[in-house]
Each structure stands twice: as structure tokens, then as C-alpha cells.
Scaffold this motif. Structure first.
Motif, PDB file in Angstrom:
ATOM      1  N   SER A  49     -11.410  32.962 -44.170  1.00 31.03           N
ATOM      2  CA  SER A  49     -10.434  33.458 -45.047  1.00 31.03           C
ATOM      3  C   SER A  49      -9.079  33.876 -44.365  1.00 31.03           C
ATOM      4  CB  SER A  49     -11.045  34.954 -45.436  1.00 31.03           C
ATOM      5  OG  SER A  49     -12.241  34.501 -46.330  1.00 31.03           O
ATOM      6  N   PRO A  50      -8.180  34.166 -45.052  1.00 30.51           N
ATOM      7  CA  PRO A  50      -6.953  34.274 -44.307  1.00 30.51           C
ATOM      8  C   PRO A  50      -6.876  35.636 -43.527  1.00 30.51           C
ATOM      9  CG  PRO A  50      -6.648  34.098 -46.671  1.00 30.51           C
ATOM     10  CD  PRO A  50      -8.016  33.932 -46.536  1.00 30.51           C
ATOM     11  N   GLY A  51      -6.538  35.701 -42.392  1.00 25.00           N
ATOM     12  CA  GLY A  51      -6.506  36.805 -41.407  1.00 25.00           C
ATOM     13  C   GLY A  51      -7.741  36.951 -40.677  1.00 25.00           C
ATOM     14  N   GLU A  52      -8.746  36.219 -41.079  1.00 29.32           N
ATOM     15  CA  GLU A  52     -10.153  36.280 -40.294  1.00 29.32           C
ATOM     16  C   GLU A  52     -10.331  35.269 -39.114  1.00 29.32           C
ATOM     17  OE1 GLU A  52     -14.558  36.399 -42.649  1.00 29.32           O
ATOM     18  OE2 GLU A  52     -13.188  34.902 -43.027  1.00 29.32           O
ATOM     19  N   VAL A  53     -11.179  35.721 -38.326  1.00 32.75           N
ATOM     20  CA  VAL A  53     -11.563  35.065 -37.333  1.00 32.75           C
ATOM     21  C   VAL A  53     -13.099  34.736 -37.263  1.00 32.75           C
ATOM     22  CG1 VAL A  53     -12.166  35.055 -34.640  1.00 32.75           C
ATOM     23  CG2 VAL A  53     -10.191  36.322 -35.628  1.00 32.75           C
ATOM     24  N   LYS A  54     -13.434  33.419 -36.913  1.00 33.65           N
ATOM     25  CA  LYS A  54     -14.708  32.791 -36.869  1.00 33.65           C
ATOM     26  C   LYS A  54     -14.746  31.948 -35.626  1.00 33.65           C
ATOM     27  CE  LYS A  54     -16.523  33.319 -41.030  1.00 33.65           C
ATOM     28  NZ  LYS A  54     -16.908  32.616 -42.150  1.00 33.65           N
ATOM     29  N   VAL A  55     -16.122  32.042 -34.785  1.00 41.12           N
ATOM     30  CA  VAL A  55     -16.249  31.340 -33.834  1.00 41.12           C
ATOM     31  C   VAL A  55     -17.145  29.917 -34.125  1.00 41.12           C
ATOM     32  CG1 VAL A  55     -17.347  31.300 -31.442  1.00 41.12           C
ATOM     33  CG2 VAL A  55     -16.026  33.289 -32.427  1.00 41.12           C
ATOM     34  N   ILE A  56     -16.775  28.965 -33.872  1.00 42.03           N
ATOM     35  CA  ILE A  56     -17.482  27.765 -34.107  1.00 42.03           C
ATOM     36  C   ILE A  56     -17.892  27.049 -32.754  1.00 42.03           C
ATOM     37  CG2 ILE A  56     -16.584  27.405 -36.397  1.00 42.03           C
ATOM     38  CD1 ILE A  56     -15.009  25.040 -35.239  1.00 42.03           C
ATOM     39  N   SER A  57     -18.794  26.032 -32.802  1.00 44.26           N
ATOM     40  CA  SER A  57     -19.370  25.381 -31.574  1.00 44.26           C
ATOM     41  C   SER A  57     -18.578  23.965 -31.787  1.00 44.26           C
ATOM     42  CB  SER A  57     -20.913  25.263 -31.449  1.00 44.26           C
ATOM     43  OG  SER A  57     -21.285  26.392 -30.991  1.00 44.26           O
ATOM     44  N   PHE A  58     -17.596  23.494 -30.932  1.00 43.64           N
ATOM     45  CA  PHE A  58     -16.844  22.402 -31.223  1.00 43.64           C
ATOM     46  C   PHE A  58     -17.386  21.593 -30.165  1.00 43.64           C
ATOM     47  CE2 PHE A  58     -12.193  20.619 -30.893  1.00 43.64           C
ATOM     48  CZ  PHE A  58     -12.475  19.396 -31.674  1.00 43.64           C
ATOM     49  N   ALA A  59     -18.311  20.649 -30.663  1.00 41.20           N
ATOM     50  CA  ALA A  59     -18.911  19.419 -29.895  1.00 41.20           C
ATOM     51  C   ALA A  59     -18.578  18.165 -30.383  1.00 41.20           C
ATOM     52  CB  ALA A  59     -20.311  19.524 -29.737  1.00 41.20           C
ATOM     53  N   SER A  60     -17.616  18.046 -31.609  1.00 36.14           N
ATOM     54  CA  SER A  60     -17.279  16.561 -31.855  1.00 36.14           C
ATOM     55  C   SER A  60     -16.122  16.132 -31.329  1.00 36.14           C
ATOM     56  CB  SER A  60     -17.535  16.570 -33.218  1.00 36.14           C
ATOM     57  OG  SER A  60     -16.126  17.425 -33.947  1.00 36.14           O
ATOM     58  N   ASN A  61     -15.705  15.170 -31.632  1.00 36.67           N
ATOM     59  CA  ASN A  61     -14.367  14.587 -30.966  1.00 36.67           C
ATOM     60  C   ASN A  61     -13.194  14.903 -31.952  1.00 36.67           C
ATOM     61  OD1 ASN A  61     -15.198  12.728 -28.826  1.00 36.67           O
ATOM     62  ND2 ASN A  61     -16.170  11.339 -30.259  1.00 36.67           N
ATOM     63  N   SER A  62     -13.255  15.236 -33.169  1.00 38.12           N
ATOM     64  CA  SER A  62     -12.036  16.132 -34.189  1.00 38.12           C
ATOM     65  C   SER A  62     -12.578  17.182 -34.811  1.00 38.12           C
ATOM     66  CB  SER A  62     -11.764  14.871 -34.864  1.00 38.12           C
ATOM     67  OG  SER A  62     -12.676  14.526 -35.812  1.00 38.12           O
ATOM     68  N   LEU A  63     -11.608  17.805 -35.189  1.00 31.92           N
ATOM     69  CA  LEU A  63     -11.694  18.936 -36.297  1.00 31.92           C
ATOM     70  C   LEU A  63     -10.726  18.775 -37.427  1.00 31.92           C
ATOM     71  CD1 LEU A  63     -12.734  21.893 -36.496  1.00 31.92           C
ATOM     72  CD2 LEU A  63     -10.844  22.745 -35.533  1.00 31.92           C
ATOM     73  N   VAL A  64     -11.511  18.717 -38.626  1.00 32.62           N
ATOM     74  CA  VAL A  64     -10.606  18.935 -39.684  1.00 32.62           C
ATOM     75  C   VAL A  64     -10.530  20.275 -40.501  1.00 32.62           C
ATOM     76  CG1 VAL A  64     -10.330  17.551 -42.084  1.00 32.62           C
ATOM     77  CG2 VAL A  64     -11.261  16.241 -40.065  1.00 32.62           C
ATOM     78  N   VAL A  65      -9.291  20.422 -40.727  1.00 29.10           N
ATOM     79  CA  VAL A  65      -8.910  21.630 -41.584  1.00 29.10           C
ATOM     80  C   VAL A  65      -8.361  21.365 -42.772  1.00 29.10           C
ATOM     81  CG1 VAL A  65      -7.642  23.854 -41.515  1.00 29.10           C
ATOM     82  CG2 VAL A  65      -8.609  22.795 -39.306  1.00 29.10           C
ATOM     83  N   SER A  66      -9.102  21.814 -43.869  1.00 32.45           N
ATOM     84  CA  SER A  66      -8.709  21.735 -45.221  1.00 32.45           C
ATOM     85  C   SER A  66      -8.443  22.908 -45.967  1.00 32.45           C
ATOM     86  CB  SER A  66      -9.861  21.029 -46.130  1.00 32.45           C
ATOM     87  OG  SER A  66     -10.252  19.837 -45.526  1.00 32.45           O
ATOM     88  N   SER A  67      -7.190  23.078 -46.869  1.00 31.77           N
ATOM     89  CA  SER A  67      -6.978  24.105 -47.521  1.00 31.77           C
ATOM     90  C   SER A  67      -6.185  23.597 -48.838  1.00 31.77           C
ATOM     91  CB  SER A  67      -6.283  25.069 -46.682  1.00 31.77           C
ATOM     92  OG  SER A  67      -4.922  24.629 -46.625  1.00 31.77           O
ATOM     93  N   GLU A  68      -5.679  24.483 -49.790  1.00 34.47           N
ATOM     94  CA  GLU A  68      -4.876  24.125 -50.742  1.00 34.47           C
ATOM     95  C   GLU A  68      -3.590  23.715 -50.299  1.00 34.47           C
ATOM     96  OE1 GLU A  68      -3.107  28.299 -52.205  1.00 34.47           O
ATOM     97  OE2 GLU A  68      -5.151  28.209 -52.384  1.00 34.47           O
ATOM     98  N   ILE A  69      -3.296  24.044 -48.880  1.00 36.56           N
ATOM     99  CA  ILE A  69      -1.949  23.581 -48.577  1.00 36.56           C
ATOM    100  C   ILE A  69      -1.687  22.228 -47.733  1.00 36.56           C
ATOM    101  CG2 ILE A  69      -0.786  26.089 -48.542  1.00 36.56           C
ATOM    102  CD1 ILE A  69      -1.176  26.370 -45.745  1.00 36.56           C
TER     103      ILE A  69
END
Length: 130
Positions: A49-69
Motif C-alpha cells: 500500500s502507499p506509504g507502506e514497507v514490505k520486505v521481500i526475498s529477491f532471488a530472481s533476475n528481475s522484479l516487476v512492479v505493477s500499479s494503476e500508474i
């Protein structure tokens, strides 16, 4: 003897396959886009959510971020210095993604959101590739 050769070949193949896998990094992401975003890291989806923090494990070759914008794609360049421990990475990388899609590196002790950034690691801020 044949069994020993097969086992040796299997172990060699396994070593080759594993050496090509990206290093796992804990990625602490602050969403400063103003809208909810979804992160896709190797098929694992995380919503922030906006203004929120999340921690993810990033082990892939890419990260895709999707939103309404928009949809933005980032490479492993999100891990400063290729993953060596340093000022901006100690097993966890702290990031802030802005409405423009730019990603800035922050330090653990930095208060987010930041509007002005001092020195950034080489290659930062990162622009999305799409």
C-alpha cells in the motif's frame, strides 16, 4: 566405478546450475508512489500500500512492479555493488520507489520517505526498463 563417474557428473552439473543462480537478498521496499503496487519477484507476488514497507526475498533476475500508474521492470541492479556488503547493502537492501518509477537506495537508519537524496551508490537512482 560407473556409479562413481555418474555421481561425479551429477555433482558437477549441480554446481554449474547453482553457480548461475542469483544471490538471495532481502529487499526492504518503501512505496512512495501514492498508489498500491504489486511486486512480482520470480512469480512471488507482494502487494504494498502507499506509504507502506514490505520486505521481500529477491532471488530472481528481475522484479516487476505493477500499479494503476504503470508497469516497471527492474534487473538485479537493485542490489548495489552486485551484492558485496557495504554502506547500502548488508544482506538487506533498503529502497524507496517513487511515483516516477525511479528507485533510490537508502540506509537502514534513514527515515522514509525521503524527498532529497545525497550520495547514491553507483547506478542509482535506477530507472525502470519498461
Amino acid at each position: 566405478m560407473a556409479r562413481r563417474i555418474k555421481l561425479s557428473a551429477l555433482m558437477t552439473l549441480l554446481a554449474i546450475v547453482l553457480s548461475g543462480c542469483p544471490r538471495i537478498a532481502e529487499t526492504d521496499i518503501y512505496n512512495n508512489t501514492g498508489v498500491s503496487i504489486s511486486l512480482n519477484s520470480g512469480g512471488s507476488i507482494t502487494h504494498i500500500s502507499p506509504g507502506e514497507v514490505k520486505v521481500i526475498s529477491f532471488a530472481s533476475n528481475s522484479l516487476v512492479v505493477s500499479s494503476e500508474i504503470g508497469e516497471w521492470k527492474y534487473s538485479r541492479d537493485l542490489i548495489p555493488y552486485g551484492g558485496e556488503d557495504g554502506e547500502y547493502f548488508d544482506g538487506t537492501v533498503y529502497l524507496q520507489i517513487n511515483e516516477s518509477g525511479q528507485v533510490f537506495a537508502t540506509r537502514e537508519q534513514d527515515k522514509r520517505p525521503q524527498s532529497e537524496f545525497g550520495a547514491q551508490p553507483e547506478g542509482f537512482p535506477i530507472e525502470p526498463s519498461s
